[in-house]
Structure formats: structure tokens, C-alpha cells
Design a protein around this motif. Structure first.
Motif: not given
Length: 159
Positions: A1-3, A16-19, A21, A23, A129, A132, A135
Motif C-alpha cells: 500500500m502506498k499513500l 491520498q493514493d498514487s492517483n 484520490k 482515501l 509505503e 499489504n 497494512y
């Protein structure tokens, strides 16, 4: 998981995620020193609270259903900066050499990291990061703990 966790004015953080967005959001509760972690549909997941200071090192609790779920203790501010996050079943250690880049250690193995970056506006942001398998939603609060423990020292060192 990357935030990426970004500190916003008004005692708020967004994850936010890599896009880009959103979360999660972390918002300060009224005039209290507590912060609530909300998911993307604004459901309150956890509360993050500073409960004390031992030898100038902060201690935090992550609260779930009005009970302490996890304790985060700062073990060292300057020489080998470290946060220890533990509950009944798992212990995370956030270990650094420079107060900015932390390795997340579980049972002696590196499972992720939290890296401090300076944002465009001069505010600090945290790239998190983690594997998973380790996480969970509360891991976002590790970046808040890093900010609350070391953020002011890091802001001073960049000016």
C-alpha cells in the motif's frame, strides 16, 4: 500500500493514493488534542490522542470504540529517532537516523517506510509505503505520529 499524507491548514491531514484520490482524512476534534481518522465515506474509524510526554518524548493512543487499541511511544527524539507502536498482537517500530525517513520494522524485518517530504507550499507531507500484509487503516496515523513527534524539528531544520 502506498499513500501520501499531506498536512493541511487547520489541523487536518489527508491521505491520498498514487492517483491523488483521497482515501482518508484526519481532522482535529474541536479544541481537544484528539484527531479522528475518517475513511473516504466519512466513517469515523479511529481516534488519535496525545496522552502524555515522558522526558519530552510524546506518547499517543489510537482509540477504537472508546478503548485504547494501540499505544505509540517516542523512544528517542535525536539519537536514533524511534517510535514504537504496539497493541496486543503486533509491534511496529518506526526507526530513523535523520528524523525524516523512517523504516517500519515488524519482528526485525523492514515491512515499509514513512518518508518526510517538503510540499510545494512548504508544508510537510509523508510518503507511506507498507507491505499489504501489515497494512490496516490505523497505519495512516503513523504519519500523524511522525508529524506530531518530529514535524516541528523538521520544519525548523528546513528554514
Amino acid at each position: 500500500m502506498k499513500l501520501t499524507i499531506v498536512a493541511k491548514p487547520g489541523a487536518k491531514y489527508i491521505a491520498q493514493d498514487s492517483n491523488n484520490k483521497v482515501l482518508y482524512s484526519v481532522k482535529k476534534k474541536n479544541f481537544d488534542s484528539k484527531y479522528d481518522l475518517f475513511d473516504k465515506v466519512n466513517y469515523n474509524l479511529y481516534t488519535f490522542a496525545q496522552v502524555g510526554v515522558a522526558d519530552k518524548k510524546p506518547i499517543f493512543h489510537i482509540i477504537l470504540n472508546d478503548a485504547t487499541f494501540m499505544t505509540i511511544e517516542c523512544k528517542s527524539l535525536f539519537l536514533d529517532p524511534t517510535l514504537v507502536c504496539r497493541n496486543k498482537t503486533i509491534k511496529y517500530e518506526l526507526v530513523s537516523k535523520d528524523r525524516k525517513n523512517f523504516d517500519i520494522i515488524v519482528e526485525g524485518n523492514a515491512v515499509g517506510h514513512v518518508n518526510t517530504q517538503e510540499g510545494v507550499s512548504g508544508d510537510l507531507q509523508y510518503d507511506l509505503e507498507i507491505d499489504n500484509r501489515y497494512y490496516d487503516d490505523y497505519v495512516v496515523l503513523f504519519a500523524v505520529a511522525v508529524d506530531k513527534s518530529f514535524g516541528e524539528l523538521n520544519r525548523e531544520s528546513t528554514t
